[in-house]
Design an enzyme around this catalytic site. Structure first.
Site, PDB file in Angstrom:
ATOM      1  CE  LYS A  44       1.448 -32.482  28.460  1.00 33.23           C
ATOM      2  NZ  LYS A  44       0.040 -32.069  28.533  1.00 33.23           N
ATOM      3  CE1 TYR A 274       7.935 -64.510  16.707  1.00 33.35           C
ATOM      4  CE2 TYR A 274       7.744 -62.214  17.326  1.00 33.35           C
ATOM      5  CZ  TYR A 274       8.280 -63.473  17.531  1.00 33.35           C
ATOM      6  OH  TYR A 274       9.145 -63.674  18.565  1.00 33.35           O
ATOM      7  CG  MET A 322       9.578 -57.175  23.292  1.00 36.66           C
ATOM      8  SD  MET A 322       9.691 -58.381  24.618  1.00 36.66           S
ATOM      9  CE  MET A 322       8.073 -59.115  24.586  1.00 36.66           C
TER      10      MET A 322
HETATM   11  C1  LIG Z   1      -0.095 -31.007  27.607  1.00 42.42           C
HETATM   12  C2  LIG Z   1      -0.796 -29.746  27.916  1.00 42.42           C
HETATM   13  C3  LIG Z   1      -0.460 -28.556  27.250  1.00 42.42           C
HETATM   14  C4  LIG Z   1       0.446 -28.518  26.038  1.00 42.42           C
HETATM   15  O1  LIG Z   1      -0.279 -29.060  24.943  1.00 42.42           O
HETATM   16  P1  LIG Z   1       0.338 -29.086  23.477  1.00 42.42           P
HETATM   17  O2  LIG Z   1      -0.782 -29.535  22.630  1.00 42.42           O
HETATM   18  O3  LIG Z   1       1.457 -30.060  23.511  1.00 42.42           O
HETATM   19  O4  LIG Z   1       0.804 -27.714  23.180  1.00 42.42           O
HETATM   20  C5  LIG Z   1      -1.029 -27.388  27.691  1.00 42.42           C
HETATM   21  N1  LIG Z   1      -1.912 -27.390  28.722  1.00 42.42           N
HETATM   22  C6  LIG Z   1      -2.286 -28.519  29.348  1.00 42.42           C
HETATM   23  C7  LIG Z   1      -3.280 -28.463  30.442  1.00 42.42           C
HETATM   24  C8  LIG Z   1      -1.770 -29.737  28.958  1.00 42.42           C
HETATM   25  O5  LIG Z   1      -2.168 -30.860  29.557  1.00 42.42           O
END
Ligand SMILES: *Cc1c(COP(=O)(O)O)cnc(C)c1O
Length: 386
Positions: A44, A274, A322
């Site tokens: 993801k 800054y 930035m």
């Molecule tokens: C992101 C996520 C994972 C992986 O988590 P890590 O800590 O990166 O291993 C697994 N299960 C769910 C439901 C997640 O949201």
């Protein structure tokens, strides 16, 4: 005052994230072998900032059995890239049209009866039963169904399965505290999970695969491995326990680098960046680095985070802007075009993402997923390359 406004013969790129695909594959293989059971690789958030599709191909080359993403859009992007591996997407808002996901053979998860009804609608529309995971809250108080709502969700899923709209292939949950492997919530979550599984099994959901372990649990808690593990961050070579990744046989896959855009000699006491929150104590050379918070370099890194430049570690001087920040490199012969490494595996003396996390009071997850903006990405290694 001498002016060292020199220029490197071969300038480093302005701003580049280098991703080592072989490291991702090797990390996957290390974890897969350690657990000796199926592994769902979580890709993801653009593969935790490493690139969704290349990361997916690399984990599959390393032996991942399945892919996991939060959003259906992420799952469909993987399918559009031609990735056919089993794939789960789990975070859906009301009104989601599940038909494209089911047509693309994406497994989905639900945590409420209304969500199940939307999946069933998708199954009716496509004529394809959904491969379904049921998500139970065992103590994180985040996206699972509570134990109060679980029996109702299970019964509804059993009915939908009998009607041929879904096949329940997974029962799962997520840990709150796996990065603290002795925390009492761990045993408590495992007990609640076992209870939830017993409820589902006695209702007839006997074939579903059980999965609970994120990276930290995959590394540290064999009692949470069940039928499949579900690591994310560890695949990218980051220690989920916040220590040294090499202790777990993992290698960081991401290097973040930039090229110095300008150097100049300045007097003692000038105010830098800054708000003038930094002033050199003696005459010195300042080096300008053309990346900033719009590129995912946290503003909190000002006067705190380390980089490697000219063979030495330096702390960012003054505020991160930035588009740029400044380094005080003393009398070192740093020239425009020289490489500045923000973080990497650490072999060349550069800081790691963990060092940055410690410096800016966050976690490496946030750093790697947010770096981006105007950085270009370059892949090295061949794992999963097409
Ligand atoms: C992101 C996520 C994972 C992986 O988590 P890590 O800590 O990166 O291993 C697994 N299960 C769910 C439901 C997640 O949201």
């Amino acid at each position: 005052m001498t002016n060292p406004a020199t220029r490197a013969a071969t300038p480093a790129p302005r701003a580049e994230v280098v991703v080592d695909l072989d490291a991702i594959a090797a990390n996957t293989a290390v974890l897969r072998e350690r657990v000796g059971r199926p592994l769902m690789a979580v890709v993801k958030a653009d593969g935790y900032g490493h690139g969704l599709v290349p990361a997916a191909r690399a984990v599959l080359a390393g032996g991942a059995d399945m892919l996991g993403v939060a959003l259906l859009d992420e799952a469909l992007a993987l399918r559009a890239a031609g990735i056919r591996a089993p794939l789960l997407a789990w975070l859906h808002n009301p009104g989601t049209d599940f038909a494209p996901a089911l047509d693309a053979d994406v497994e989905v998860s639900v945590n409420a009866e209304w969500g199940l009804a939307e999946v069933v609608a998708g199954a009716r529309a496509t004529g394809r039963p959904a491969r379904l995971h049921l998500f139970v809250d065992t103590g994180l108080s985040r996206e699972g169904a509570t134990m109060a709502d679980w029996p109702g969700l299970v019964s509804a899923a059993v009915r939908a399965q009998a009607e041929g709209h879904v096949t329940v292939v997974g029962l799962w949950s997520h840990m709150a505290y796996a990065d603290a492997p002795t925390h009492p919530t761990i045993g408590a979550q495992v007990r609640v999970f076992d209870e939830a599984v017993a409820v589902a099994r006695s209702a007839g959901l006997t074939d579903a695969r059980l999965h609970l372990a994120n990276s930290a649990a995959t590394v540290a808690l064999p009692e949470t491995w069940y039928d499949m593990v579900r690591p994310g961050v560890a695949l990218y070579g980051l220690d989920p326990l916040g220590g040294n990744a090499a202790d777990h046989g993992l290698r960081p896959a991401m290097t973040v680098r930039a090229g110095v855009a300008l150097v100049k000699r300045v007097r003692a006491g000038v105010g830098v960046s800054y708000g003038h929150t930094y002033a050199p104590e003696r005459e010195t050379t300042l080096a300008l680095v053309p990346v900033g918070y719009a590129d995912g370099v946290p503003r909190a890194a000002g006067n705190r985070a380390p980089v490697l430049v000219g063979g030495a570690r330096r702390t960012i001087a003054g505020r991160v802007c930035m588009d740029q920040f400044v380094l005080d490199v003393g009398d070192a012969p740093v020239a425009a075009g020289d490489e500045v490494v923000l973080w990497g595996p650490g072999d060349r003396g550069e800081p790691t993402a963990q060092d940055w996390a410690d410096a800016v009071d966050t976690i490496h997850y946030e750093l790697v997923t947010r770096i981006g903006g105007r950085f270009t990405r370059r892949y090295v290694g061949s794992a999963g390359a097409v």
